[in-house]
Design an enzyme around this catalytic site. Structure first.
Site, PDB file in Angstrom:
ATOM      1  N   ASP A  13       1.487  -4.881   0.496  1.00  0.00           N
ATOM      2  CA  ASP A  13       0.392  -4.569  -0.617  1.00  0.00           C
ATOM      3  C   ASP A  13       0.844  -5.790  -1.496  1.00  0.00           C
ATOM      4  O   ASP A  13       0.720  -5.788  -2.897  1.00  0.00           O
ATOM      5  CB  ASP A  13       0.938  -3.282  -1.275  1.00  0.00           C
ATOM      6  CG  ASP A  13       0.769  -2.081  -0.004  1.00  0.00           C
ATOM      7  OD1 ASP A  13      -0.242  -2.350   0.470  1.00  0.00           O
ATOM      8  OD2 ASP A  13       1.435  -1.248  -0.215  1.00  0.00           O
ATOM      9  N   LYS A  16      -3.037  -9.639  -0.310  1.00  0.00           N
ATOM     10  CA  LYS A  16      -3.458 -10.422   0.922  1.00  0.00           C
ATOM     11  C   LYS A  16      -4.941 -10.375   0.501  1.00  0.00           C
ATOM     12  O   LYS A  16      -5.590 -11.392   0.576  1.00  0.00           O
ATOM     13  CB  LYS A  16      -2.870 -10.026   2.148  1.00  0.00           C
ATOM     14  CG  LYS A  16      -1.345 -10.010   2.037  1.00  0.00           C
ATOM     15  CD  LYS A  16      -0.829  -9.575   3.591  1.00  0.00           C
ATOM     16  CE  LYS A  16      -0.744  -8.075   3.561  1.00  0.00           C
ATOM     17  NZ  LYS A  16       0.007  -7.296   2.789  1.00  0.00           N
ATOM     18  N   ALA A  39      -2.823  -1.143   7.319  1.00  0.00           N
ATOM     19  CA  ALA A  39      -3.108  -2.082   6.348  1.00  0.00           C
ATOM     20  C   ALA A  39      -4.242  -1.436   5.306  1.00  0.00           C
ATOM     21  O   ALA A  39      -5.182  -0.612   5.894  1.00  0.00           O
ATOM     22  CB  ALA A  39      -3.573  -3.205   6.831  1.00  0.00           C
ATOM     23  N   GLY A  40      -4.281  -1.681   4.105  1.00  0.00           N
ATOM     24  CA  GLY A  40      -5.147  -1.512   3.257  1.00  0.00           C
ATOM     25  C   GLY A  40      -5.120  -2.751   2.255  1.00  0.00           C
ATOM     26  O   GLY A  40      -4.336  -2.990   1.547  1.00  0.00           O
ATOM     27  N   HIS A  41      -6.227  -3.318   2.570  1.00  0.00           N
ATOM     28  CA  HIS A  41      -6.543  -4.856   1.652  1.00  0.00           C
ATOM     29  C   HIS A  41      -7.619  -4.598   0.747  1.00  0.00           C
ATOM     30  O   HIS A  41      -8.918  -4.425   1.103  1.00  0.00           O
ATOM     31  CB  HIS A  41      -6.761  -5.906   2.790  1.00  0.00           C
ATOM     32  CG  HIS A  41      -5.452  -6.270   3.483  1.00  0.00           C
ATOM     33  ND1 HIS A  41      -5.596  -7.053   4.651  1.00  0.00           N
ATOM     34  CD2 HIS A  41      -4.441  -5.554   3.723  1.00  0.00           C
ATOM     35  CE1 HIS A  41      -4.287  -7.145   5.147  1.00  0.00           C
ATOM     36  NE2 HIS A  41      -3.478  -6.089   4.746  1.00  0.00           N
ATOM     37  N   THR A 129       2.581   5.352   8.139  1.00  0.00           N
ATOM     38  CA  THR A 129       1.132   5.629   7.338  1.00  0.00           C
ATOM     39  C   THR A 129       0.394   6.639   8.364  1.00  0.00           C
ATOM     40  O   THR A 129      -0.800   7.257   7.840  1.00  0.00           O
ATOM     41  CB  THR A 129       0.105   4.452   7.484  1.00  0.00           C
ATOM     42  OG1 THR A 129       0.050   3.916   8.884  1.00  0.00           O
ATOM     43  CG2 THR A 129       0.876   3.380   6.653  1.00  0.00           C
ATOM     44  N   GLN A 222       0.614  -6.023   6.307  1.00  0.00           N
ATOM     45  CA  GLN A 222       2.166  -5.549   6.243  1.00  0.00           C
ATOM     46  C   GLN A 222       2.693  -6.883   5.434  1.00  0.00           C
ATOM     47  O   GLN A 222       2.089  -7.634   4.748  1.00  0.00           O
ATOM     48  CB  GLN A 222       2.647  -5.114   7.303  1.00  0.00           C
ATOM     49  CG  GLN A 222       2.424  -3.705   7.617  1.00  0.00           C
ATOM     50  CD  GLN A 222       1.022  -3.904   8.576  1.00  0.00           C
ATOM     51  OE1 GLN A 222       1.026  -4.568   9.673  1.00  0.00           O
ATOM     52  NE2 GLN A 222       0.218  -3.140   8.354  1.00  0.00           N
ATOM     53  N   ARG A 301      -0.205   7.205  -1.601  1.00  0.00           N
ATOM     54  CA  ARG A 301       1.195   7.388  -1.722  1.00  0.00           C
ATOM     55  C   ARG A 301       1.789   6.597  -2.968  1.00  0.00           C
ATOM     56  O   ARG A 301       1.535   5.418  -3.237  1.00  0.00           O
ATOM     57  CB  ARG A 301       2.303   7.334  -0.865  1.00  0.00           C
ATOM     58  CG  ARG A 301       2.333   8.277   0.365  1.00  0.00           C
ATOM     59  CD  ARG A 301       3.138   7.949   1.376  1.00  0.00           C
ATOM     60  NE  ARG A 301       2.530   6.549   2.271  1.00  0.00           N
ATOM     61  CZ  ARG A 301       3.665   6.407   3.304  1.00  0.00           C
ATOM     62  NH1 ARG A 301       4.633   6.798   3.650  1.00  0.00           N
ATOM     63  NH2 ARG A 301       3.104   5.072   3.750  1.00  0.00           N
TER      64      ARG A 301
HETATM   65  P1  GDP Z   1      -2.664  -6.171   0.309  1.00  0.00           P
HETATM   66  O1  GDP Z   1      -2.440  -4.922   1.142  1.00  0.00           O
HETATM   67  O2  GDP Z   1      -1.657  -7.128   0.400  1.00  0.00           O
HETATM   68  O3  GDP Z   1      -4.218  -6.729   0.494  1.00  0.00           O
HETATM   69  O4  GDP Z   1      -2.595  -5.428  -1.175  1.00  0.00           O
HETATM   70  P2  GDP Z   1      -3.115  -4.082  -1.487  1.00  0.00           P
HETATM   71  O5  GDP Z   1      -4.620  -4.273  -1.620  1.00  0.00           O
HETATM   72  O6  GDP Z   1      -2.594  -2.861  -0.827  1.00  0.00           O
HETATM   73  O7  GDP Z   1      -2.445  -3.780  -3.039  1.00  0.00           O
HETATM   74  C1  GDP Z   1      -2.666  -4.895  -4.190  1.00  0.00           C
HETATM   75  C2  GDP Z   1      -3.209  -3.993  -5.189  1.00  0.00           C
HETATM   76  O8  GDP Z   1      -3.230  -4.849  -6.500  1.00  0.00           O
HETATM   77  C3  GDP Z   1      -4.736  -3.939  -5.069  1.00  0.00           C
HETATM   78  O9  GDP Z   1      -4.877  -2.615  -5.931  1.00  0.00           O
HETATM   79  C4  GDP Z   1      -5.319  -4.958  -5.955  1.00  0.00           C
HETATM   80  O10 GDP Z   1      -6.661  -4.943  -6.454  1.00  0.00           O
HETATM   81  C5  GDP Z   1      -4.236  -5.153  -6.963  1.00  0.00           C
HETATM   82  N1  GDP Z   1      -4.305  -6.720  -7.480  1.00  0.00           N
HETATM   83  C6  GDP Z   1      -4.444  -7.788  -6.617  1.00  0.00           C
HETATM   84  N2  GDP Z   1      -3.890  -8.867  -7.346  1.00  0.00           N
HETATM   85  C7  GDP Z   1      -3.774  -8.389  -8.702  1.00  0.00           C
HETATM   86  C8  GDP Z   1      -3.154  -8.930 -10.047  1.00  0.00           C
HETATM   87  O11 GDP Z   1      -3.006 -10.211  -9.929  1.00  0.00           O
HETATM   88  N3  GDP Z   1      -3.202  -8.170 -11.040  1.00  0.00           N
HETATM   89  C9  GDP Z   1      -3.248  -6.721 -10.821  1.00  0.00           C
HETATM   90  N4  GDP Z   1      -2.968  -6.124 -12.121  1.00  0.00           N
HETATM   91  N5  GDP Z   1      -3.586  -6.185  -9.836  1.00  0.00           N
HETATM   92  C10 GDP Z   1      -3.953  -6.964  -8.592  1.00  0.00           C
HETATM   93  P1  IMO Z   2      -0.744  -3.919   3.895  1.00  0.00           P
HETATM   94  O1  IMO Z   2      -1.486  -4.810   4.950  1.00  0.00           O
HETATM   95  C1  IMO Z   2       2.745  -1.491   2.794  1.00  0.00           C
HETATM   96  C2  IMO Z   2       4.974   0.679   6.118  1.00  0.00           C
HETATM   97  C3  IMO Z   2       4.690   2.394   6.146  1.00  0.00           C
HETATM   98  C4  IMO Z   2       6.042   2.505   6.432  1.00  0.00           C
HETATM   99  C5  IMO Z   2       6.252   1.299   7.332  1.00  0.00           C
HETATM  100  C6  IMO Z   2       5.672   1.949   9.035  1.00  0.00           C
HETATM  101  O2  IMO Z   2      -1.726  -3.067   3.015  1.00  0.00           O
HETATM  102  O3  IMO Z   2       0.381  -4.470   3.285  1.00  0.00           O
HETATM  103  P2  IMO Z   2       3.534   2.239  10.219  1.00  0.00           P
HETATM  104  O4  IMO Z   2       2.302   3.073   9.970  1.00  0.00           O
HETATM  105  O5  IMO Z   2       2.968   0.667  10.325  1.00  0.00           O
HETATM  106  O6  IMO Z   2       4.207   2.623  11.585  1.00  0.00           O
HETATM  107  O7  IMO Z   2       4.414   2.511   8.946  1.00  0.00           O
HETATM  108  O8  IMO Z   2       5.522   0.519   7.163  1.00  0.00           O
HETATM  109  N1  IMO Z   2       3.495   0.036   6.036  1.00  0.00           N
HETATM  110  C7  IMO Z   2       3.082  -0.694   4.859  1.00  0.00           C
HETATM  111  N2  IMO Z   2       3.419  -0.839   3.653  1.00  0.00           N
HETATM  112  N3  IMO Z   2       1.547  -2.050   3.124  1.00  0.00           N
HETATM  113  C8  IMO Z   2       1.030  -2.126   4.481  1.00  0.00           C
HETATM  114  O9  IMO Z   2      -0.030  -2.838   4.906  1.00  0.00           O
HETATM  115  C9  IMO Z   2       1.715  -1.378   5.334  1.00  0.00           C
HETATM  116  N4  IMO Z   2       1.664  -0.969   6.698  1.00  0.00           N
HETATM  117  C10 IMO Z   2       2.596  -0.128   7.110  1.00  0.00           C
HETATM  118  O10 IMO Z   2       4.600   2.651   4.910  1.00  0.00           O
HETATM  119  O11 IMO Z   2       7.158   2.533   5.682  1.00  0.00           O
HETATM  120 MG    MG Z   3      -2.337  -3.022   1.239  1.00  0.00          MG
END
Ligand code: GDP
Ligand code: IMO
Ligand code: MG
Length: 421
Positions: A13, A16, A39-41, A129, A222, A301
């Site tokens: 998170d 990416k 993953a949740g991007h 997840t 991740q 979460r």
């Molecule tokens: P990923 O899994 O690495 O792609 O990251 P996520 O999307 O799960 O989580 C990143 C969160 O931070 C998302 O809600 C983005 O919209 C937000 N985000 C990304 N870059 C920035 C930033 O520079 N500032 C703020 N405030 N939010 C950001």
């Molecule tokens: P992105 O790509 C944050 C964490 C879960 C748990 C552990 C194992 O969005 O960064 P799993 O379902 O993979 O067996 O869970 O890994 N986890 C993540 N935490 N970002 C993620 O992906 C994750 N993918 C898995 O919360 O602790």
């Molecule tokens: Mg994510």
């Protein structure tokens, strides 16, 4: 041409999705190499927000080929949901997305096994997840998995054998065989939808594209601290999230890896269970969670929050061979008069800058305090505009990490990005 890699250096998170989207115009190909719908991007542009789970974050640029590589675990049902939503928003996804025959399929019973195994763990739950990731990779490694290429021609025998084996195991774990009729019908229907896509030998395609001089970005999921070999084991995911995972997941030879972009937040978060040395249990942690909207993109979460951990980051930079750093969510710290950075751990009274075998207990972070910048960064678009105190923080991190920070993100939107080079 060499493939560049972009991956997370913390516990996932890091942002990416946002940065891959920002960088995509400079690439011909974006490829996912491991993980799956755990993953949740998140991507934000034109006032809209998208969360991608299995589909690469290059999908919003018409001219970019997107590849789901062989190292990915793939759930047809979640993929269909995700792909149809993109189609509805005007993305011609069937034209620009290719899926490897080698992806291992997440079956409905893998998801049930994920839940049952977590339940059986009681207090030592990983907090997965719940997407069936662990059981699917377990089947892969124990040579019992089902690949897309195994079923795409219509022969479901491998699927049926795996399903029956899982049902027997579930009956042992839960005391009753599950009724999966509905979930199975949905899964088989989704598989029909998946068949409409270009299903390829991705290792050949990836190497052909590189040989043709195409620019490729490999998108990690991740983060390094969740890597199955080097993360905070056993509180990790079940794949190699590091640069080496891009080589194995896509079939790119190590000598064909170019730049490695390592991405981190200006602080640190973790979702799920497991050790987190710099975690803040006080008001500061809560403030970071509120200001950073630190709630899971997939599960909703609450993310645990803490100060940046430079010991873990140095370890991640070493493992990945990071050539450029990307700092995200700098704006979240705008209001703080002081910021802390963990530069060493004290283990049994001794200070170390090396990441130890275990970070479970007895680790005390040693902090350096840095003055905050107390200025909103959100509207700044050039490095020169940034306040001196912020630049000093950047220089401090670059020295501690011995790697340049080349991109700074100051907000979730595509445009809220400062590129230094
Ligand atoms: P990923 O899994 O690495 O792609 O990251 P996520 O999307 O799960 O989580 C990143 C969160 O931070 C998302 O809600 C983005 O919209 C937000 N985000 C990304 N870059 C920035 C930033 O520079 N500032 C703020 N405030 N939010 C950001
Ligand atoms: P992105 O790509 C944050 C964490 C879960 C748990 C552990 C194992 O969005 O960064 P799993 O379902 O993979 O067996 O869970 O890994 N986890 C993540 N935490 N970002 C993620 O992906 C994750 N993918 C898995 O919360 O602790
Ligand atoms: Mg994510």
């Amino acid at each position: 041409m060499k493939a560049d890699v972009l991956l997370g250096l913390q516990w996932g998170d890091e942002g990416k999705g946002k940065v891959v989207d920002v960088l995509t115009p400079a690439y011909d190909v974006v490829a996912r190499f491991q993980g799956g719908p755990n993953a949740g991007h998140t991507l934000e542009f034109d006032g809209k927000k998208y969360v991608l789970r299995s589909i690469p974050s290059g999908i919003f640029q018409d001219n970019t080929i997107n590849i789901i590589g062989g190292g990915v675990v793939f759930d047809p049902v979640l993929f269909e949901e995700e792909a149809r939503a993109l189609e509805a928003s005007g993305v011609d996804i069937k034209k620009i997305l290719k899926i490897s025959k080698k992806v291992h399929l997440i079956l409905p019973t893998h998801r049930l096994l994920d839940a049952a195994l977590e339940k059986a763990k009681g207090d030592s739950k990983i907090g997965t997840t719940g997407k069936g990731i662990g059981p699917t990779y377990t089947d892969k490694v124990s040579r019992q998995g089902v690949r897309l290429g195994d079923v795409v021609g219509g022969d479901l025998s491998k699927y049926e054998a795996a399903r029956d084996r899982h049902i027997r195991r579930l009956a042992e774990l839960t005391g009753a065989a599950p009724d999966i009729a509905e979930a199975e019908a949905k899964w088989l229907k989704a598989l029909e939808y998946v068949r409409q896509f270009d299903i390829i030998d991705s290792e050949h395609e990836v190497n052909r594209l590189l040989a043709q001089g195409k620019k490729m970005l490999c998108e990690g999921a991740q983060g390094t601290m969740l890597d199955v070999d080097y993360g905070s084991y056993p509180f990790v995911t079940s794949s190699n999230t590091i640069t080496a995972g891009a080589c194995s997941g896509l079939g790119v030879a190590p000598r064909n890896i170019g730049e490695v972009y390592g991405i981190f937040k200006a602080y640190c978060t973790r979702v799920g269970a497991g050790p987190f040395p710099t975690e803040l249990f006080d008001e500061t942690g809560k403030t970071i969670r509120d200001l950073g909207h630190e709630y899971g993109a997939v599960t909703g979460r609450e993310r645990r929050c803490g100060w940046i951990d430079l010991v873990a980051l140095r370890y991640a930079i070493m493992l990945n061979g990071v050539t450029r750093l990307i700092m995200m969510k700098s704006d979240v710290l705008d209001g703080f008069s002081e910021i802390k950075a963990c530069t060493a751990y004290r283990v049994n009274g001794e200070e170390t800058r090396d990441f130890p075998f275990s970070i479970d207990a007895g680790i005390e972070p040693v902090y350096t305090t840095i003055p905050g910048w107390k200025t909103p960064l959100g509207n700044m678009r050039a490095y020169d505009e940034l306040p001196d105190a912020f630049k000093a923080y950047v220089r401090f991190l670059e020295e501690e990490l011995a790697t340049p920070i080349t991109i700074i993100s100051v907000g979730p939107d595509r445009t809220e990005t400062i590129i230094r080079d």
